[in-house]
Design an enzyme around this catalytic site. Structure first.
Site, PDB file in Angstrom:
ATOM      1  N   CYS A 114       0.818  -1.222   0.000  1.00  0.00           N
ATOM      2  CA  CYS A 114       0.000   0.000   0.000  1.00  0.00           C
ATOM      3  C   CYS A 114       0.851   1.272   0.000  1.00  0.00           C
ATOM      4  O   CYS A 114       0.407   2.319  -0.463  1.00  0.00           O
ATOM      5  CB  CYS A 114      -0.930   0.007   1.203  1.00  0.00           C
ATOM      6  SG  CYS A 114      -1.974  -1.441   1.228  1.00  0.00           S
ATOM      7  N   HIS A 276      -3.903   6.933   1.057  1.00  0.00           N
ATOM      8  CA  HIS A 276      -4.081   5.616   0.451  1.00  0.00           C
ATOM      9  C   HIS A 276      -5.488   5.146   0.803  1.00  0.00           C
ATOM     10  O   HIS A 276      -5.923   5.245   1.950  1.00  0.00           O
ATOM     11  CB  HIS A 276      -3.035   4.642   0.992  1.00  0.00           C
ATOM     12  CG  HIS A 276      -3.434   3.216   0.820  1.00  0.00           C
ATOM     13  ND1 HIS A 276      -3.740   2.688  -0.404  1.00  0.00           N
ATOM     14  CD2 HIS A 276      -3.615   2.216   1.724  1.00  0.00           C
ATOM     15  CE1 HIS A 276      -4.087   1.419  -0.253  1.00  0.00           C
ATOM     16  NE2 HIS A 276      -4.026   1.108   1.026  1.00  0.00           N
ATOM     17  N   ASN A 306     -10.040  -0.860  -2.499  1.00  0.00           N
ATOM     18  CA  ASN A 306      -8.640  -0.624  -2.151  1.00  0.00           C
ATOM     19  C   ASN A 306      -7.785  -1.201  -3.283  1.00  0.00           C
ATOM     20  O   ASN A 306      -7.781  -2.411  -3.498  1.00  0.00           O
ATOM     21  CB  ASN A 306      -8.350  -1.319  -0.813  1.00  0.00           C
ATOM     22  CG  ASN A 306      -6.907  -1.189  -0.362  1.00  0.00           C
ATOM     23  OD1 ASN A 306      -6.015  -0.891  -1.148  1.00  0.00           O
ATOM     24  ND2 ASN A 306      -6.674  -1.453   0.918  1.00  0.00           N
TER      25      ASN A 306
HETATM   26  O1  UT7 Z   1      -4.634  -1.298   2.524  1.00  0.00           O
HETATM   27  C1  UT7 Z   1      -3.851  -2.073   3.360  1.00  0.00           C
HETATM   28  C2  UT7 Z   1      -4.148  -1.835   4.752  1.00  0.00           C
HETATM   29  N1  UT7 Z   1      -5.396  -2.455   5.104  1.00  0.00           N
HETATM   30  C3  UT7 Z   1      -6.195  -1.872   5.949  1.00  0.00           C
HETATM   31  O2  UT7 Z   1      -5.885  -0.775   6.368  1.00  0.00           O
HETATM   32  C4  UT7 Z   1      -7.413  -2.616   6.409  1.00  0.00           C
HETATM   33  C5  UT7 Z   1      -7.675  -2.291   7.838  1.00  0.00           C
HETATM   34  N2  UT7 Z   1      -8.782  -3.047   8.398  1.00  0.00           N
HETATM   35  C6  UT7 Z   1     -10.063  -2.872   8.017  1.00  0.00           C
HETATM   36  O3  UT7 Z   1     -10.340  -2.068   7.155  1.00  0.00           O
HETATM   37  C7  UT7 Z   1     -11.132  -3.623   8.747  1.00  0.00           C
HETATM   38  O4  UT7 Z   1     -10.563  -4.347   9.800  1.00  0.00           O
HETATM   39  C8  UT7 Z   1     -11.930  -4.618   7.851  1.00  0.00           C
HETATM   40  C9  UT7 Z   1     -12.797  -3.832   6.893  1.00  0.00           C
HETATM   41  C10 UT7 Z   1     -10.981  -5.508   7.079  1.00  0.00           C
HETATM   42  C11 UT7 Z   1     -12.836  -5.497   8.682  1.00  0.00           C
HETATM   43  O5  UT7 Z   1     -13.697  -4.707   9.455  1.00  0.00           O
HETATM   44  P1  UT7 Z   1     -13.823  -4.942  11.033  1.00  0.00           P
HETATM   45  O6  UT7 Z   1     -14.843  -4.015  11.491  1.00  0.00           O
HETATM   46  O7  UT7 Z   1     -12.460  -4.832  11.623  1.00  0.00           O
HETATM   47  O8  UT7 Z   1     -14.374  -6.418  11.107  1.00  0.00           O
HETATM   48  P2  UT7 Z   1     -13.754  -7.718  11.795  1.00  0.00           P
HETATM   49  O9  UT7 Z   1     -12.643  -8.264  10.968  1.00  0.00           O
HETATM   50  O10 UT7 Z   1     -13.499  -7.436  13.240  1.00  0.00           O
HETATM   51  O11 UT7 Z   1     -14.976  -8.721  11.695  1.00  0.00           O
HETATM   52  C12 UT7 Z   1     -16.232  -8.456  12.353  1.00  0.00           C
HETATM   53  C13 UT7 Z   1     -17.229  -9.502  11.940  1.00  0.00           C
HETATM   54  C14 UT7 Z   1     -16.708 -10.925  12.062  1.00  0.00           C
HETATM   55  O12 UT7 Z   1     -17.800 -11.746  12.475  1.00  0.00           O
HETATM   56  P3  UT7 Z   1     -17.981 -12.154  14.014  1.00  0.00           P
HETATM   57  O13 UT7 Z   1     -16.728 -12.906  14.373  1.00  0.00           O
HETATM   58  O14 UT7 Z   1     -18.124 -10.881  14.763  1.00  0.00           O
HETATM   59  O15 UT7 Z   1     -19.205 -12.986  13.982  1.00  0.00           O
HETATM   60  C15 UT7 Z   1     -16.341 -11.288  10.649  1.00  0.00           C
HETATM   61  O16 UT7 Z   1     -16.423 -12.680  10.399  1.00  0.00           O
HETATM   62  O17 UT7 Z   1     -17.567  -9.315  10.559  1.00  0.00           O
HETATM   63  C16 UT7 Z   1     -17.407 -10.565   9.859  1.00  0.00           C
HETATM   64  N3  UT7 Z   1     -16.991 -10.266   8.490  1.00  0.00           N
HETATM   65  C17 UT7 Z   1     -17.884 -10.079   7.507  1.00  0.00           C
HETATM   66  N4  UT7 Z   1     -19.225 -10.113   7.457  1.00  0.00           N
HETATM   67  C18 UT7 Z   1     -19.828  -9.870   6.286  1.00  0.00           C
HETATM   68  C19 UT7 Z   1     -15.741 -10.119   8.001  1.00  0.00           C
HETATM   69  N5  UT7 Z   1     -15.805  -9.834   6.687  1.00  0.00           N
HETATM   70  C20 UT7 Z   1     -17.113  -9.799   6.356  1.00  0.00           C
HETATM   71  C21 UT7 Z   1     -17.796  -9.548   5.152  1.00  0.00           C
HETATM   72  N6  UT7 Z   1     -19.156  -9.600   5.160  1.00  0.00           N
HETATM   73  N7  UT7 Z   1     -17.156  -9.265   4.006  1.00  0.00           N
END
Ligand code: UT7
Length: 349
Positions: A114, A276, A306
């Site tokens: 990134c 980014h 992204n």
């Molecule tokens: O560009 C490179 C750098 N990358 C970044 O900066 C990314 C940084 N991180 C993020 O943007 C966020 O962490 C994400 C968008 C990737 C994820 O969002 P989050 O709010 O941190 O979600 P999480 O990973 O904590 O997951 C929360 C819940 C989980 O379910 P449970 O365990 O609470 O039941 C996941 O399984 O959301 C679930 N989940 C989804 N649900 C529906 C994860 N991905 C999805 C999805 N659709 N696509």
């Protein structure tokens, strides 16, 4: 010593628009979840066989070269940033050199994910300042759609990423009020495995924390690429999203502030911040932390997702095309991602 200016800028995104609802065919997700957590509404996917990271990069580069008022024959160095190269090796830079029939100049590939484009700009800037090169082509391009896990298992990553390319031509300028003022590069490899694609690789699980090594199911001594890796879907990227998010919201404002301080500017002096495009929530947090108005920050993750190394040149190009960046404006580029690496560049347009 001359400064480097962006003499020409171009972008390319594939025609194929993939909405959040289109992804429901492959995985258990929802438009609501994706928009709420990331701000993304759609992304573009390259033609599976007709387009590559390099061909998209070339399309953006061709526009940048034309806008710089030069021809490919005038380019004297190529820097290509990507994490999704056409080949594991050689890099995409030489493929650009070949396709554009450029003479036998140097071509360098940058692997900083990134932050790749800002790192690439920084490298180009040093060559311009030293007087070594006069027309440097810098490309950021990604074809993510070819290497994502489109099952529910991979949904935290696959819904985020999109394809596209952006490019600039760097040239020296002697104008007082123009060009790259400074660049700032950082890394912290402590969490290298928190956002990574492990396979194929030579690590033999050597560096992986135990819980990831168990998950990775690759024994030390296993081959570089094995059937087991493919059977177990271990040839896809891994991301601990919340861990990356927490670090990003600290390092983004920090590296912007560092660039401003190095040049005696305040956040309020910024005409346009191009972060980014990792997650709209991250950009909004950074905006709030720096006290910037909406018109001081450009985001297009809503439309493209992204695009890693392509995201900054894509956003910069669109902002410029929309007339939101004018000559003399103070523009800040800032990135954070896998490595971790993070970086900024402050420039006068
Ligand atoms: O560009 C490179 C750098 N990358 C970044 O900066 C990314 C940084 N991180 C993020 O943007 C966020 O962490 C994400 C968008 C990737 C994820 O969002 P989050 O709010 O941190 O979600 P999480 O990973 O904590 O997951 C929360 C819940 C989980 O379910 P449970 O365990 O609470 O039941 C996941 O399984 O959301 C679930 N989940 C989804 N649900 C529906 C994860 N991905 C999805 C999805 N659709 N696509």
């Amino acid at each position: 010593m001359p400064r480097s200016k962006i003499a020409g800028i171009g972008m390319y995104v594939p025609e194929n628009v993939v909405t959040n609802n289109d992804l429901l065919k492959y995985m258990d997700t929802s438009d609501e979840w994706i928009q709420e957590r990331t701000g993304i509404k759609a992304r573009r996917y390259a033609d599976r066989t007709g387009e590559t990271t390099t061909t998209m990069g070339i399309k953006a580069a061709t526009i940048a070269i034309e806008r710089a008022g030069i021809t490919p024959q005038d380019i004297d160095f190529i820097i290509f940033a990507t994490l999704s190269p056409d080949y594991y090796f050689p890099g995409c830079g030489v493929l650009v050199q070949r396709a554009l029939k450029i003479k036998e100049i140097g071509a360098l590939d940058v692997r900083n994910q990134c932050s790749g484009f800002v790192y690439a700009i920084s490298v180009g800037d040093q060559f311009i300042k030293s007087g070594m090169y006069k027309n440097i082509l810098v490309i950021g391009s990604e074809k993510h759609s070819f290497g994502l896990d489109f099952t529910t298992r991979g949904r935290n990553i696959s819904v985020i990423f999109g394809d596209g390319a952006g490019a600039v031509v760097l040239q020296p300028t002697e104008k007082e009020n123009q060009g790259i003022l400074s660049t700032h590069l950082h890394s912290d490899g402590e969490s290298a495995e928190m956002l990574a694609m492990y396979n194929p690789g030579t690590h033999a699980n050597h560096w992986l924390p135990q819980k990831l090594a168990d998950f990775n199911e690759v024994e030390a001594g296993d081959m570089f690429m094995s059937h087991a890796m493919i059977d177990n879907a271990q040839n896809f990227p891994f991301m601990d999203g919340p861990a990356v998010f927490k670090k990003a919201i600290v390092k983004f404002p920090e590296v912007v502030t560092e660039a401003l301080a190095a040049n005696n500017y305040k956040a309020s002096d910024i005409n346009m911040l191009i972060p980014h495009q990792a997650n709209l929530r991250i950009s909004q947090f950074v905006q709030q932390k720096l006290g910037l108005r909406d018109d001081q920050v450009y985001n297009n993750i809503q439309r493209y997702g992204n695009t890693t190394a392509a995201s900054i040149p894509l956003a910069l190009c669109e902002a410029w095309q929309e007339g939101k960046i004018q000559e003399g404006d103070l523009v800040c580029l800032a990135a954070f991602g896998s490595g971790y690496t993070w970086a900024s560049a402050l420039l006068k347009w």
